[in-house]
Write an enzyme that holds these catalytic residues in place. Structure first.
Site, PDB file in Angstrom:
ATOM      1  N   GLU A 103       0.820  -1.248   0.061  1.00 15.03           N
ATOM      2  CA  GLU A 103       0.069  -0.057  -0.070  1.00 15.03           C
ATOM      3  C   GLU A 103       0.947   1.286  -0.038  1.00 15.03           C
ATOM      4  OE1 GLU A 103      -2.471   1.409  -0.896  1.00 15.03           O
ATOM      5  OE2 GLU A 103      -3.886   1.449   0.917  1.00 15.03           O
ATOM      6  N   ASP A 107      -3.628   5.563   6.230  1.00 18.61           N
ATOM      7  CA  ASP A 107      -4.039   6.724   6.950  1.00 18.61           C
ATOM      8  C   ASP A 107      -5.071   6.457   8.020  1.00 18.61           C
ATOM      9  OD1 ASP A 107      -5.678   9.166   7.322  1.00 18.61           O
ATOM     10  OD2 ASP A 107      -5.267   9.885   5.360  1.00 18.61           O
ATOM     11  N   PHE A 156      -1.374  15.987   4.411  1.00 19.20           N
ATOM     12  CA  PHE A 156      -1.612  15.525   2.875  1.00 19.20           C
ATOM     13  C   PHE A 156      -0.093  15.624   2.163  1.00 19.20           C
ATOM     14  CE2 PHE A 156      -3.240  15.247  -1.348  1.00 19.20           C
ATOM     15  CZ  PHE A 156      -4.008  14.296  -1.036  1.00 19.20           C
ATOM     16  N   VAL A 157       0.125  14.495   1.454  1.00 21.16           N
ATOM     17  CA  VAL A 157       1.454  14.345   0.620  1.00 21.16           C
ATOM     18  C   VAL A 157       1.029  13.745  -0.645  1.00 21.16           C
ATOM     19  CG1 VAL A 157       2.967  14.111   2.512  1.00 21.16           C
ATOM     20  CG2 VAL A 157       1.791  12.001   1.712  1.00 21.16           C
ATOM     21  N   ASP A 163      -1.550  10.932  -5.121  1.00 16.04           N
ATOM     22  CA  ASP A 163      -2.089  12.081  -5.802  1.00 16.04           C
ATOM     23  C   ASP A 163      -3.015  13.008  -5.114  1.00 16.04           C
ATOM     24  OD1 ASP A 163      -4.306  10.161  -5.681  1.00 16.04           O
ATOM     25  OD2 ASP A 163      -5.439  11.505  -6.991  1.00 16.04           O
ATOM     26  N   ARG A 169       1.190  11.885  -9.229  1.00 14.05           N
ATOM     27  CA  ARG A 169       1.469  10.508  -9.076  1.00 14.05           C
ATOM     28  C   ARG A 169       2.997  10.335  -9.963  1.00 14.05           C
ATOM     29  NH1 ARG A 169      -2.953   7.552  -7.115  1.00 14.05           N
ATOM     30  NH2 ARG A 169      -4.863   8.138  -8.022  1.00 14.05           N
TER      31      ARG A 169
HETATM   32  P1  IMP Z   1      -7.335   4.909   4.687  1.00 17.69           P
HETATM   33  O1  IMP Z   1      -8.449   3.966   4.096  1.00 17.69           O
HETATM   34  O2  IMP Z   1      -7.781   5.993   5.364  1.00 17.69           O
HETATM   35  O3  IMP Z   1      -6.130   4.239   5.296  1.00 17.69           O
HETATM   36  O4  IMP Z   1      -6.750   5.963   3.318  1.00 17.69           O
HETATM   37  C1  IMP Z   1      -5.957   5.009   2.546  1.00 17.69           C
HETATM   38  C2  IMP Z   1      -6.070   5.606   0.867  1.00 17.69           C
HETATM   39  O5  IMP Z   1      -6.276   7.256   1.055  1.00 17.69           O
HETATM   40  C3  IMP Z   1      -4.465   5.747   0.557  1.00 17.69           C
HETATM   41  O6  IMP Z   1      -4.253   4.409  -0.094  1.00 17.69           O
HETATM   42  C4  IMP Z   1      -4.482   6.646  -0.355  1.00 17.69           C
HETATM   43  O7  IMP Z   1      -5.211   6.532  -1.741  1.00 17.69           O
HETATM   44  C5  IMP Z   1      -5.365   7.889   0.103  1.00 17.69           C
HETATM   45  N1  IMP Z   1      -4.746   8.744   1.101  1.00 17.69           N
HETATM   46  C6  IMP Z   1      -4.604   8.906   2.354  1.00 17.69           C
HETATM   47  N2  IMP Z   1      -3.629   9.932   2.639  1.00 17.69           N
HETATM   48  C7  IMP Z   1      -3.251  10.444   1.558  1.00 17.69           C
HETATM   49  C8  IMP Z   1      -2.354  11.500   1.295  1.00 17.69           C
HETATM   50  O8  IMP Z   1      -1.644  12.420   2.215  1.00 17.69           O
HETATM   51  N3  IMP Z   1      -2.059  11.585   0.033  1.00 17.69           N
HETATM   52  C9  IMP Z   1      -2.843  10.966  -0.867  1.00 17.69           C
HETATM   53  N4  IMP Z   1      -3.433  10.040  -0.499  1.00 17.69           N
HETATM   54  C10 IMP Z   1      -3.827   9.747   0.690  1.00 17.69           C
HETATM   55 MG    MG Z   2      -4.019   4.005  -2.069  1.00 18.52          MG
END
Ligand code: IMP
Ligand code: MG
Length: 180
Positions: A103, A107, A156-157, A163, A169
């Protein structure tokens, strides 16, 4: 290192250089090489974000692997668990296999938590997550054992697969949202 960049309406500042990203990925690959020695794990890459991470990680692997690509969308919705939609699932049987999930970033952990619950029903031998990035302050969902290259602050990164609304990307470095 490159300068501040703009994607759509936002500015981003350099955060992680390509060379350091690769060093972090090499450390993850070394862990995989020793942990899965003598086995043939099934590597599952979570698209789209993990496409570059996956391509570079496999260059450091010294064990045989199989690889599958999945695509998952997560919607926060209004419920606490949100909704996770598997757009493209695993096309190789996972029963009794050692699964390695790749992954880009953990987040909240929602996406992988739901995807792993789905995989566990198929009775794999083991599941382990390798993530390039993690925001430890905001992880809310339980996950299988997870190894990360970089823990980062909750900001946010973009870049290196990640992206902002479709852009970024392709960048070789990772950038952080600038203070506004
Ligand atoms: P989660 O389900 O909250 O863990 O989020 C996972 C998905 O959210 C990641 O696979 C990313 O696609 C997107 N995401 C979370 N944080 C960021 C960020 O800082 N930059 C870009 N995409 C993010
Ligand atoms: Mg992702």
């Amino acid at each position: 290192m490159s300068q501040t960049i703009r994607l759509h309406d936002k500015h981003f500042t350099p955060y992680l250089e390509h060379v350091d990203i690769l060093a972090g990925i090499e450390r993850l690959a070394e862990d995989i090489n020793s942990r899965y020695s003598g086995r043939v794990p099934l590597v599952i890459s979570v698209l789209n974000g993990a496409f570059r991470f996956t391509a570079d990680l496999v260059t450091f692997l010294e064990i045989p692997i199989e690889i599958a690509f999945v695509q998952i969308a997560s919607y926060a919705g209004t419920s606490s668990t949100g909704e996770v939609n598997i757009i493209r699932g695993v096309d190789i049987p996972v029963r009794d296999r050692d699964l390695i999930l790749l992954e880009d970033i953990v987040d909240s952990g929602r996406t992988l938590h739901h995807f792993c619950s789905y995989l566990e029903k198929e009775q794999p031998r083991s599941i382990r997550i390798y993530s390039l990035l993690r925001k430890p302050d905001v992880v809310q969902f339980t996950l299988p054992e997870t190894t990360v290259a970089f823990d980062i602050p909750d900001r946010f990164v973009v870049g290196y697969g990640l992206d902002y609304d479709g852009l970024g990307r392709d960048l070789n470095d990772i950038y952080q949202l600038a203070n506004s």
